[in-house]
Design an enzyme around this catalytic site. Sequence first.
Site, mmCIF file in Angstrom:
data_model
loop_
_atom_site.group_PDB
_atom_site.id
_atom_site.type_symbol
_atom_site.label_atom_id
_atom_site.label_comp_id
_atom_site.label_asym_id
_atom_site.label_seq_id
_atom_site.Cartn_x
_atom_site.Cartn_y
_atom_site.Cartn_z
ATOM 1 N N GLY A 154 0.714 -1.199 0.172
ATOM 2 C CA GLY A 154 -0.312 -0.622 0.187
ATOM 3 C C GLY A 154 1.073 1.618 0.236
ATOM 4 O O GLY A 154 1.604 1.085 -0.725
ATOM 5 N N ILE A 158 2.878 2.973 2.533
ATOM 6 C CA ILE A 158 4.007 2.268 2.715
ATOM 7 C C ILE A 158 4.559 2.170 1.974
ATOM 8 O O ILE A 158 5.598 2.280 1.860
ATOM 9 C CB ILE A 158 3.983 2.309 4.842
ATOM 10 N N THR A 191 7.542 -2.715 10.573
ATOM 11 C CA THR A 191 6.480 -0.915 11.350
ATOM 12 C C THR A 191 5.075 -1.125 10.887
ATOM 13 O O THR A 191 4.742 0.246 11.223
ATOM 14 C CB THR A 191 7.105 -0.116 10.422
ATOM 15 N N SER A 192 4.508 -2.503 10.872
ATOM 16 C CA SER A 192 3.048 -2.322 10.559
ATOM 17 C C SER A 192 2.141 -2.986 12.072
ATOM 18 O O SER A 192 2.376 -1.746 13.173
ATOM 19 C CB SER A 192 3.154 -3.437 9.919
ATOM 20 N N GLU A 238 1.949 -4.139 23.435
ATOM 21 C CA GLU A 238 2.392 -2.435 24.068
ATOM 22 C C GLU A 238 1.549 -2.021 24.459
ATOM 23 O O GLU A 238 0.309 -1.594 24.393
ATOM 24 C CB GLU A 238 2.178 -1.777 21.916
ATOM 25 N N HIS A 248 7.017 2.354 18.585
ATOM 26 C CA HIS A 248 6.126 2.289 18.008
ATOM 27 C C HIS A 248 6.219 3.639 17.854
ATOM 28 O O HIS A 248 5.957 3.946 18.157
ATOM 29 C CB HIS A 248 5.085 2.699 18.623
HETATM 30 C C1 DGY Z 1 -0.915 3.944 12.634
HETATM 31 O O1 DGY Z 1 -0.846 5.027 12.186
HETATM 32 O O2 DGY Z 1 -0.402 2.978 12.980
HETATM 33 C C2 DGY Z 1 1.002 3.796 13.923
HETATM 34 O O3 DGY Z 1 1.004 2.945 13.644
HETATM 35 C C3 DGY Z 1 0.194 5.055 14.857
HETATM 36 O O4 DGY Z 1 -0.408 4.130 15.388
#
Ligand code: DGY
Length: 342
Positions: free
Chosen positions: A157, A159, A233-234, A264, A284
């Site tokens: 997507g 990102i 980073t998801s 978290e 995060h």
């Molecule tokens: C998102 O935008 O999903 C980031 O991980 C912050 O929550």
Amino acid sequence: MKTRVLTTRENLPGRGLGRLSETADVVAWPGTEKPGPSDLASLAAGVSGVLALGNDPVDGALMDAAGPSLRVISLASMGFDNVDRAAAAERGIVVTHTPGVLAETTADLTFALILAARRRLGAAQASLAEGSWELFRMGDYLGLDIHGATLGLIGYGQIGRAVARRAHGFGMHVLHHDPYAADDGLSTSVDLPTLLTESDIVSLHVPLTEETRHLISARELAAMKPTATLVSTSRGGVVDEEALLHAVRGGRLHSAGLDVFEREPMGTELSPLVAEDHVVTLPHIGSATEATRAAMVDLAVDNVLDILGGRPARTPLPGSPATPGVPTRTAEARVPALEAGT
Ligand code: DGY
């Protein structure tokens, strides 16, 4: 009398909250720890909107505590696994999130993790800081190259694509797996087994849904090269952390770079992954720049103001209506597994 909106924090970056309070009475969760579902429910009676962050629990009980006045749940995040979307759909509540404003910033951080994990920056910096850098040795602090490596993106997507653009600057070869995204000149679409076996770095960009929970488990980790790096980073739940720990400890994976975890925030109860030499861990912070966090809050506020003003929300979640009041069947609230790569 002004309409009431619940926010899950008293302070948020940028001017968004100020704009919201010109139109609505803002009721904020005042705590310094993550609010539980009942904390938020106790403040919700009669609110028309809830503005929450990506980690705050928004369930059916909270929606019921708000009552029929609740028209919008606006997330200041791209991820949406914290919301009971089926409960919102059944009640005709619009759920919105913040695509379009955080992809570049999160892609930057993804690259920071790739560089840190492959080149072992954390271990090198710690060794320097503890006074262990006494002699230049050719064999010390050796990592693996990023240039020329194959990057596999799971979820392509906003990102994922932003990461692919950066990868070309590094001279990488890029593959992706996402049933909703074909080859685009930046990246080649492949099936998941091919991506796992051919990539030197696997980076995750899918939302957490029932379909993507533990998408990376022991079997997938075993399919990866022993010299590979896993980056996420998801959302933490996409990776089976116990399986990852075993793979790294057993030398079956070179390294990992993680910005997200199954639990978290961690507080003082740290995941064992934090202490692993070949694992880079961050709290995060994918979207954590001043401009991007302010833009996320702004968009979340705009979505609330749209609904309060009788307009369609500008960025509803996939599967959510843009205007309130139309109850949908639960099944329609599902998001296809890899559709909304985060
Ligand atoms: C998102 O935008 O999903 C980031 O991980 C912050 O929550």
